[in-house]
Design a protein around this motif. Structure first.
Motif, short mmCIF file in Angstrom:
data_model
loop_
_atom_site.label_atom_id
_atom_site.label_comp_id
_atom_site.label_asym_id
_atom_site.label_seq_id
_atom_site.Cartn_x
_atom_site.Cartn_y
_atom_site.Cartn_z
N GLY A 106 43.44 -31.47 -5.84
CA GLY A 106 43.92 -30.66 -6.95
C GLY A 106 45.41 -30.42 -6.89
N VAL A 107 45.94 -30.18 -5.69
CA VAL A 107 47.38 -29.95 -5.54
C VAL A 107 48.16 -31.21 -5.87
CG1 VAL A 107 49.20 -29.56 -3.83
CG2 VAL A 107 47.22 -28.05 -3.91
N ILE A 108 47.73 -32.36 -5.34
CA ILE A 108 48.44 -33.60 -5.62
C ILE A 108 48.40 -33.91 -7.11
CG2 ILE A 108 48.41 -36.10 -5.25
CD1 ILE A 108 47.44 -35.57 -2.42
N GLY A 114 52.22 -32.23 -13.33
CA GLY A 114 53.13 -31.18 -13.76
C GLY A 114 54.58 -31.65 -13.78
N ILE A 115 55.00 -32.36 -12.72
CA ILE A 115 56.36 -32.89 -12.67
C ILE A 115 56.56 -33.94 -13.76
CG2 ILE A 115 58.02 -34.18 -11.29
CD1 ILE A 115 57.69 -31.35 -10.33
N ALA A 116 55.54 -34.80 -13.95
CA ALA A 116 55.66 -35.86 -14.97
C ALA A 116 55.82 -35.27 -16.36
CB ALA A 116 54.44 -36.77 -14.90
N LEU A 117 54.98 -34.32 -16.71
CA LEU A 117 55.08 -33.72 -18.05
C LEU A 117 56.32 -32.85 -18.19
CD1 LEU A 117 52.11 -34.73 -18.18
CD2 LEU A 117 51.59 -32.68 -19.49
N VAL A 165 41.69 -25.66 -8.67
CA VAL A 165 43.00 -25.72 -8.05
C VAL A 165 44.03 -26.35 -8.99
CG1 VAL A 165 44.32 -26.83 -6.19
CG2 VAL A 165 42.12 -25.74 -5.71
N PHE A 166 43.61 -27.35 -9.74
CA PHE A 166 44.55 -28.17 -10.50
C PHE A 166 45.42 -27.36 -11.45
CE2 PHE A 166 45.46 -30.34 -14.51
CZ PHE A 166 46.23 -31.40 -14.07
N PHE A 167 44.83 -26.48 -12.24
CA PHE A 167 45.58 -25.86 -13.33
C PHE A 167 46.67 -24.91 -12.87
CE2 PHE A 167 41.84 -27.47 -15.49
CZ PHE A 167 42.40 -28.06 -16.62
N PRO A 168 46.44 -24.00 -11.92
CA PRO A 168 47.56 -23.16 -11.48
C PRO A 168 48.69 -23.96 -10.85
CG PRO A 168 45.62 -22.80 -10.10
CD PRO A 168 45.17 -23.58 -11.28
N VAL A 169 48.34 -25.01 -10.10
CA VAL A 169 49.39 -25.84 -9.50
C VAL A 169 50.14 -26.61 -10.59
CG1 VAL A 169 49.85 -27.75 -7.92
CG2 VAL A 169 48.14 -26.03 -7.33
N PHE A 170 49.39 -27.14 -11.56
CA PHE A 170 50.01 -27.91 -12.64
C PHE A 170 51.01 -27.06 -13.42
CE2 PHE A 170 50.01 -28.57 -17.23
CZ PHE A 170 50.58 -29.82 -17.31
N PHE A 212 54.94 -23.79 -4.23
CA PHE A 212 54.41 -23.03 -3.11
C PHE A 212 53.83 -21.70 -3.57
CE2 PHE A 212 55.89 -25.78 0.21
CZ PHE A 212 55.12 -25.43 1.30
N THR A 213 54.38 -21.14 -4.63
CA THR A 213 53.81 -19.90 -5.17
C THR A 213 52.36 -20.11 -5.59
OG1 THR A 213 55.99 -19.19 -5.93
CG2 THR A 213 54.07 -18.15 -6.95
N SER A 214 52.08 -21.24 -6.20
CA SER A 214 50.71 -21.51 -6.64
C SER A 214 49.80 -21.86 -5.48
CB SER A 214 50.71 -22.66 -7.66
OG SER A 214 51.13 -23.87 -7.06
N LEU A 215 50.35 -22.40 -4.38
CA LEU A 215 49.51 -22.78 -3.25
C LEU A 215 48.85 -21.57 -2.60
CD1 LEU A 215 51.59 -25.58 -1.47
CD2 LEU A 215 49.92 -25.77 -3.31
N HIS A 216 49.52 -20.42 -2.67
CA HIS A 216 48.96 -19.23 -2.04
C HIS A 216 47.64 -18.81 -2.68
CE1 HIS A 216 52.17 -18.15 0.75
NE2 HIS A 216 53.02 -18.57 -0.15
N VAL A 217 47.53 -18.97 -3.99
CA VAL A 217 46.30 -18.57 -4.66
C VAL A 217 45.33 -19.74 -4.84
CG1 VAL A 217 47.41 -16.69 -5.88
CG2 VAL A 217 47.36 -18.93 -6.93
N SER A 218 45.86 -20.96 -4.82
CA SER A 218 45.01 -22.11 -5.14
C SER A 218 43.99 -22.39 -4.04
CB SER A 218 45.87 -23.36 -5.39
OG SER A 218 46.62 -23.70 -4.25
N PHE A 219 44.32 -22.11 -2.77
CA PHE A 219 43.32 -22.37 -1.73
C PHE A 219 42.14 -21.41 -1.87
CE2 PHE A 219 41.42 -22.11 2.50
CZ PHE A 219 41.19 -23.45 2.73
N GLY A 220 42.43 -20.18 -2.28
CA GLY A 220 41.33 -19.26 -2.56
C GLY A 220 40.45 -19.78 -3.68
N PHE A 221 41.06 -20.38 -4.71
CA PHE A 221 40.28 -20.99 -5.78
C PHE A 221 39.45 -22.15 -5.26
CE2 PHE A 221 43.58 -19.57 -9.15
CZ PHE A 221 42.98 -18.31 -9.17
N ALA A 222 40.01 -22.92 -4.32
CA ALA A 222 39.26 -24.04 -3.75
C ALA A 222 38.03 -23.54 -3.00
CB ALA A 222 40.16 -24.85 -2.81
#
Length: 291
Positions: A106-108, A114-117, A165-170, A212-222
């Motif tokens: 999800g992070v990758i 996200g970077i591409a768009l 995980v995908f959407f908050p990181v995206f 990195f801000t999104s990584l803190h919450v995204s693992f909890g989502f995972a």
């Protein structure tokens, strides 16, 4: 000694040096951390003691709410004698494996898209509405669909973790790419940097703090995705422990699995915070942190 010399020497002894001020700030920060940690421990101990006392006094129903001592006994029993589904450590590893794999995928995916768009306006205009529609869907309800598609194995749980995980990181990666200093990008192009070099050497480093801000919450989502998938249908995992404990009206087992999940999540959060501190040592401390 002349009066002027005496007054000058007194002034020199009274004025703190830069090193003294740094030591005072470090001491104040250390005392603040100790105070915060001590207060946290006292609050936790107080809540646990209140829960135990109310349950033993039958103010709250110990059958439904259990009590901390029974929850601890349940964890010890699982750790020493295993669970009906196998070793406790196997259940923890099974859930952690699903959550980690889903988190990485999800992070990758979120960072790359996200970077591409964020860099290519045409892609953002074309794919933006579809991403917004998918983000509006209640993603938890996709877990039964993934169970039908991929079966009871880990694939269905990994898929549930990925979509959470995908959407908050995206969105953080997308916003980070859009917030890059345009003057910095323009100067890079003037110096002859290609689009690929600008993306890799300017945009991505600038968006790293957003990511990195999104990584803190995204693992909890995972973890949530993996647990929900296991709760619906699985052969192993902490979610299955929750489901089995609920099916046998074992409230202590439900809470014990939740405690184990909380410990895993806290350890993962601590590791991410450590990595962030190591990667962003160049960032100045927050003003509020020095008070």
């Amino acid at each position: 000694m002349s009066p002027d010399t005496a007054s000058a020497s007194v002034g020199m002894t009274k004025s703190p040096t830069g090193a003294d001020r740094s030591q005072e700030r470090a001491r104040a920060a250390r005392n603040h951390r100790l105070l915060v940690q001590g207060t946290r421990v006292l609050l936790l101990v107080g809540l646990i003691g209140l829960w135990e006392g109310l349950a033993r006094a039958a103010v709250i129903d110990p059958f439904n709410f259990s009590m901390p001592s029974k929850i601890w006994d349940q964890i010890v029993q699982w750790a020493l004698h295993g669970t009906p589904q196998g070793s406790l450590w196997e259940q923890i590893w099974y859930t952690l494996y699903e959550a980690l794999l889903g988190w990485v995928v999800g992070v990758i995916g979120g960072v790359v898209l996200g970077i591409a768009l964020g860099r290519v306006r045409f892609l953002a205009d074309v794919l933006g509405p579809y991403i917004k529609v998918l983000n509006a869907l209640p993603r938890i309800v996709l877990a039964p669909i993934f169970l039908i598609w991929f079966g009871l194995g880990p694939a269905s749980k990994v898929a549930s973790a990925v979509v959470l995980v995908f959407f908050p990181v995206f969105f953080n990666a997308f916003q980070g790419a859009r917030e890059v200093d345009r003057n910095l990008v323009a100067n890079s192009r003037i110096l002859g940097a290609s689009g690929r070099q600008v993306t890799l050497q300017v945009v991505i480093p600038s968006a790293t703090s957003w990511i990195f801000t999104s990584l803190h919450v995204s693992f909890g989502f995972a973890l949530i995705g993996a647990i929900v998938g296991e709760y619906i249908g699985a052969t192993k995992g902490l979610g299955l422990l929750v489901s089995a404990s609920q099916g046998t009206f074992n409230a202590a087992g439900v809470y014990a699995a939740m405690v184990i999940l909380a410990v895993v999540a806290l350890l993962a959060e601590g590791l991410l915070a450590f990595l962030e501190k190591r990667l962003f040592r160049w960032k100045p401390a927050d003003a509020g942190a020095e008070r």
